[in-house]
Write a protein that holds these residues in place. Structure first.
Motif: not given
Length: 423
Positions: A278-293
């Motif tokens: 439920n809550r970790l100090h180290q975990f894995d994640k896939v992130e999505i990022v956008r730069i837009d107008k």
């Protein structure tokens, strides 16, 4: 951070909007305006003094040509006095600019008009729900018991090696973890996101650029000998790719995805919310990022929300989307949607994604800009979202798919893990 233009054009509106985040901005906005007034006054005095210096320098040259050395020397003495005074003005200007920056980074981002009023998570608005909550058998177990029963995750071994909050994944548990990462990355690439493999440590400038510093410094692991920080999310290194960059409007939106391990101190966390994954100090994640107008960023936000929805649907998990109220939003966000999946064994909702539009708040700190069709330079808008964070997704998959015979694997993941059941 907010621009001076935003604050100076309508300070009362800024104060009013920040009240929705339960941030009393009246005093600090007053300090910003007063510091900016002094900065401008100092700049004008310095500019006038520099103009006077130019005039006197020309006079010295003319007097020397005319052979009037005594008069020229008198003016040189004036020039020396003015230059000494300018050093004091330059130092005053530097201090004013430094103080201005120190004040601006303490002011949260303005919430969008779409942000609802409210102070606590209980006041968030449920936007949408989907999926079916499974009916579990009588002896159903929470994921930390399932992990022990099927030898998937060893929490005690993690404590031995490192400490609490650093689990060790084993066998089919490790393969399920790896399969989820690859599933999320493949889906993001299919949706048009360029995959990035970023560093897991960043410098202070990167932490400052995305707003982790100075706001969340206490939540980050700090390698003091090298003054580097372990990343709390891939958002930090990926968004900083565009620090001090001017993009072309035709290239927007920029869409990136990245897998990373994430490191968070989670100081002060305790109780039932920290059991198991439920809550970790180290975990894995896939992130999505956008730069837009700016005129397209909210369309991008909706597209990102729809995309994350498609992921939880493919994993056959019961889900809901929350629009966060002002009091539950992050310091840097203008509008945030949280995704939660239902844990049938724990009988509660678990947050698995947060999708946010930061408008120009991060971009102003990053100096991330774009050149528009009129060749003018503007601040871009930045957005990011978890797609997805693995620990609670894994917890929900284990709990919701358990049977007396074993744990069934969602169909979408079978090609990624190579088995259809854990038994």
């Amino acid at each position: 951070m907010l621009t001076l233009k935003t604050i100076s054009e309508n300070p009362e509106l800024v104060i009013q909007k920040l009240a929705k985040k339960h941030f009393d901005a009246k005093d600090i906005i007053g300090q910003v305006l007063e510091t900016d007034r002094l900065r401008k006054k100092t700049q004008i005095t310095l500019d006038n003094s520099l103009a006077q210096l130019n005039t006197l320098s020309r006079q010295v040259g003319q007097l020397m040509k005319e052979g009037k050395k005594t008069e020229a020397e008198e003016i040189r003495n004036q020039v020396t006095q003015i230059k000494n005074g300018n050093k004091e003005l330059e130092e005053s200007l530097r201090q004013a600019e430094q103080k201005l920056t120190e004040l601006l980074v303490l002011i949260p981002n303005l919430p969008s008009d779409e942000v609802p009023e409210g102070k606590t998570p209980e006041e968030n608005i449920v936007e949408k729900t989907g999926g079916q909550v499974p009916e579990l058998h009588e002896d159903a177990l929470p994921h930390w018991e399932l992990a022990k029963k099927y030898d998937l995750i060893d929490f005690e071994l993690g404590v031995k090696i490192t400490g609490a909050g650093f689990p060790v994944y084993k066998g089919k548990g490790a393969r399920l973890q790896r399969g989820l990462i690859n599933f999320f990355l493949d889906k993001a690439c299919d949706a048009g996101y360029l995959e990035i493999q970023p560093p897991y440590v960043v410098n202070a400038a990167s932490g400052y650029g995305t707003g982790q510093l100075p706001d969340k410094e206490g939540q980050m692991y700090h390698a003091t000998a090298d003054d580097l920080y372990l990343i709390p999310t891939a958002e930090v290194p990926v968004t900083n790719i565009y620090r001090d960059v001017i993009l072309d409007e035709k290239d927007l939106p920029v869409k990136n995805t990245a897998y990373s391990a994430c490191f968070r101190r989670e100081a002060g966390s305790y109780g039932k919310d920290v059991r198991g994954l439920n809550r970790l100090h180290q975990f894995d994640k896939v992130e999505i990022v956008r730069i837009d107008k700016p005129d397209h960023s909210y369309e991008s936000l909706r597209e990102m929300v729809d995309y994350v929805q498609s992921l939880v649907e493919e994993l056959e998990l019961p889900w809901r989307i929350l629009r966060l109220c002002g009091g539950d939003m992050s310091f840097t966000s203008a509008l945030t949607f949280d995704f939660e999946v239902f844990s049938a064994a724990q009988k509660r909702w678990l947050e698995v994604s947060s999708v946010s539009n930061f408008e120009s708040y991060q971009a102003n700190r990053l100096k991330c800009r774009f050149r528009n069709a009129d060749k003018k330079i503007e601040l871009a808008h930045t957005l990011n979202g978890s797609a997805l964070a693995l620990p609670r997704i894994l917890a929900a998959i284990l709990e919701n798919n358990q049977t007396p015979e074993g744990i069934n694997i969602p169909k979408a993941l079978i090609p990624y893990v190579g088995f259809d059941r854990i038994d």
